[in-house]
Design a protein around this motif. Structure first.
Motif, short mmCIF file in Angstrom:
data_model
loop_
_atom_site.label_atom_id
_atom_site.label_comp_id
_atom_site.label_asym_id
_atom_site.label_seq_id
_atom_site.Cartn_x
_atom_site.Cartn_y
_atom_site.Cartn_z
N THR A 183 -2.12 -3.52 -0.74
CA THR A 183 -3.17 -3.31 0.25
C THR A 183 -2.61 -3.67 1.62
O THR A 183 -1.51 -4.22 1.72
CB THR A 183 -4.41 -4.18 -0.05
OG1 THR A 183 -5.48 -3.82 0.83
CG2 THR A 183 -4.11 -5.67 0.12
N GLU A 198 -3.38 -3.24 6.31
CA GLU A 198 -4.07 -2.67 7.46
C GLU A 198 -3.03 -2.21 8.48
O GLU A 198 -2.03 -2.90 8.71
CB GLU A 198 -4.99 -3.71 8.12
CG GLU A 198 -6.16 -4.16 7.26
CD GLU A 198 -7.28 -3.14 7.22
OE1 GLU A 198 -7.26 -2.20 8.03
OE2 GLU A 198 -8.17 -3.31 6.37
N GLY A 250 -7.43 -8.80 2.69
CA GLY A 250 -8.20 -7.97 3.61
C GLY A 250 -9.03 -8.79 4.57
O GLY A 250 -9.08 -8.51 5.78
#
Length: 312
Positions: free
Chosen positions: A215, A217, A252
């Motif tokens: 994961t 960003e 996250g």
């Protein structure tokens, strides 16, 4: 970050103590700028709703622009600080930052080894300001003693490449997966790599395992200098893991927290911008006045994006 309190239970015992927040022991340097080190750890862990147990490993002499020198705390004193409180308080996570010296690394690793079930988030800062021999001894000790106990290793892409793949010679940047493979060879389960270079002024922040990226960003990059971003990200992650969050969700949320802390960042002196870990506690409209240097998005203590634009 600031949920409304639930209604009081009319049948609750008024003499019963409220449950304590999750406790995170952090080993790090004393940073008089308040940007990173223990000051940054305590502020971040508190902002995430946990309680910090800070152990001083070194006294760093610095301002908001640069590090001038440091004085490592005696390894026995570091151990005594930790063991004194560990005999009294149960902890739910560790955060390891700068441990001062190779001897400090060895001492802290011995304490960590007594609690193998407690998740460890280790942050590797840029240590280019250390003397070359001291730096090499520190990194060798960290690689041998701390990485085998680490759940998540956090650091900028350049710092982790230099640390994990010192012989890397390809013109192509090492991928987060390649860094994770290198870390796994020393026993680390995951890496959280920040400021991964991307085309067109973008940078990535990626959680990876040896199997690949998990994961992350992406953010658009602007030239603004920060200090304390890496300590903020790693402390937020440790606090969330201590509270029981799953790793994927914790990463996250910690990246989102860092993004907002940098966006509300402030410049207290003539040097770099410092993250505001309590941005959420300010009344609306007071996070930063127009023209302030607030920005956000990546845990790179040299450069970070201003006015981040998320790319999912």
């Amino acid at each position: 970050m600031t949920p409304d309190a639930p209604p009081a239970d009319p049948q609750a015992d008024p003499n019963q103590e409220a449950p304590a927040p999750a406790c995170v022991m952090t080993f790090n340097a004393s940073d008089p700028s308040g940007a990173g080190g223990l000051a940054g750890d305590v502020a971040t862990i508190a902002a995430m709703g946990a309680h910090a147990l800070p152990v001083v490993t070194s006294i760093v002499l610095r301002d908001t622009a640069e590090v001038f020198d440091h004085s490592a705390i005696d390894a026995d004193v570091v151990v005594e600080q930790a063991r004194s409180i560990l005999e009294d308080v149960s902890i739910a996570a560790w955060k390891v930052g700068f441990l001062g010296s190779a001897e400090g690394v060895s001492a802290v690793a011995e304490v960590l080894s007594d609690y193998p079930e407690v998740p460890l988030v280790a942050y590797m800062p840029n240590l280019s300001w250390l003397e070359e021999d001291d730096q090499q001894a520190y990194l060798d000790s960290f690689r041998e003693l701390v990485l085998p106990q680490t759940e998540v290793l956090v650091g900028s892409h350049q710092t982790l490449t230099d640390f994990l793949l010192p012989e890397w010679s390809s013109e192509r940047p090492a991928s987060p997966r390649e860094l994770a493979v290198a870390a796994a060879q020393h026993g680390t389960r995951f890496v959280l790599v920040t400021s991964v270079p991307l085309p067109d002024q973008f940078m990535d922040n990626v959680l990876a395992s040896p199997q690949g990226a998990i994961t992350g960003e992406k953010f658009e990059r602007f030239e603004v200098s920060f200090v304390g971003a890496g300590d903020t990200l790693s402390s937020a992650l440790a606090a969330l893991l201590a509270a029981g969050s799953e790793l994927h969700a914790a990463v996250g949320e910690s990246l989102a927290f860092l993004d907002q802390a940098l966006d509300a960042g402030f410049r207290p002196g003539m040097g770099n911008v410092i993250p505001d870990r309590f941005f959420w506690a300010l009344p609306p409209g007071e996070e930063g006045e127009e023209g302030e240097p607030g920005s956000g998005g990546a845990a790179n203590d040299d450069e970070a994006p201003k006015d981040p634009r998320h790319v999912h």
